[in-house]
Scaffold this motif. Structure first.
Motif, PDB file in Angstrom:
ATOM      1  N   TYR A  97      -1.381  -5.500  -4.758  1.00  0.00           N
ATOM      2  CA  TYR A  97      -2.254  -5.361  -3.476  1.00  0.00           C
ATOM      3  C   TYR A  97      -3.714  -6.440  -3.357  1.00  0.00           C
ATOM      4  O   TYR A  97      -4.430  -6.829  -2.752  1.00  0.00           O
ATOM      5  CB  TYR A  97      -2.467  -4.249  -3.397  1.00  0.00           C
ATOM      6  N   CYS A  98      -4.298  -6.340  -4.326  1.00  0.00           N
ATOM      7  CA  CYS A  98      -5.535  -7.099  -3.954  1.00  0.00           C
ATOM      8  C   CYS A  98      -5.458  -8.663  -3.835  1.00  0.00           C
ATOM      9  O   CYS A  98      -6.109  -9.120  -3.629  1.00  0.00           O
ATOM     10  CB  CYS A  98      -6.182  -7.211  -5.931  1.00  0.00           C
ATOM     11  N   GLN A 109      -0.921  -2.943  -7.882  1.00  0.00           N
ATOM     12  CA  GLN A 109      -2.481  -2.739  -7.804  1.00  0.00           C
ATOM     13  C   GLN A 109      -3.169  -3.753  -7.526  1.00  0.00           C
ATOM     14  O   GLN A 109      -3.635  -4.565  -6.685  1.00  0.00           O
ATOM     15  CB  GLN A 109      -3.215  -1.797  -7.804  1.00  0.00           C
ATOM     16  N   ILE A 143       2.222   1.564  -3.655  1.00  0.00           N
ATOM     17  CA  ILE A 143       1.733   1.980  -4.281  1.00  0.00           C
ATOM     18  C   ILE A 143       1.145   3.725  -4.017  1.00  0.00           C
ATOM     19  O   ILE A 143       1.443   4.348  -4.956  1.00  0.00           O
ATOM     20  CB  ILE A 143      -0.384   0.838  -4.579  1.00  0.00           C
ATOM     21  N   LYS A 154       1.001  -1.162  -0.238  1.00  0.00           N
ATOM     22  CA  LYS A 154       0.216  -0.782   0.312  1.00  0.00           C
ATOM     23  C   LYS A 154       1.023   1.258  -0.141  1.00  0.00           C
ATOM     24  O   LYS A 154       0.728   2.385  -1.118  1.00  0.00           O
ATOM     25  CB  LYS A 154      -0.883   0.199   1.701  1.00  0.00           C
ATOM     26  N   LYS A 160       0.590   0.000 -12.259  1.00  0.00           N
ATOM     27  CA  LYS A 160      -0.633  -1.608 -12.083  1.00  0.00           C
ATOM     28  C   LYS A 160      -0.231  -3.142 -11.822  1.00  0.00           C
ATOM     29  O   LYS A 160      -1.750  -3.798 -10.955  1.00  0.00           O
ATOM     30  CB  LYS A 160      -0.964  -1.393 -13.949  1.00  0.00           C
TER      31      LYS A 160
END
Length: 87
Positions: free
Chosen positions: A54-55, A51, A28, A25, A48
């Motif tokens: 992170y998901c 992210q 990002i 996080k 991208k």
């Protein structure tokens, strides 16, 4: 940041998952600030990728939290059943 696969995530303990989530996080946000400030979108693919990473980490964290909650509820029900038994 090192890219992880799902097998790596499943082998980590909860503290490691939380740490990875926090670090990802932070990375990002730092990259978003840099992209916004410099108006240079050459690192957009990296953003991208972060992210998406992170998901995956977030999903693993939520699955573990749900599993832990389900286990607590199960143990409470089992405890209640054993208290209600008469011998």
């Amino acid at each position: 940041m090192e890219k992880r696969n799902l097998d790596d995530l499943t082998k980590m303990n909860d503290d490691q998952i939380r740490n990875e989530l926090r670090c990802c996080k932070e990375d990002i946000h730092a990259l978003e600030r840099r992209l916004y400030k410099d108006r240079d979108f050459s690192d957009f693919d990296m953003l991208k990728s972060l992210q998406i990473e992170y998901c995956y980490i977030k999903r693993e964290s939520e699955v573990r939290r749900g599993r832990s909650q389900a286990h607590r509820e199960f143990m409470q029900r089992m405890t209640q059943k054993s208290k209600n038994r008469t011998f």
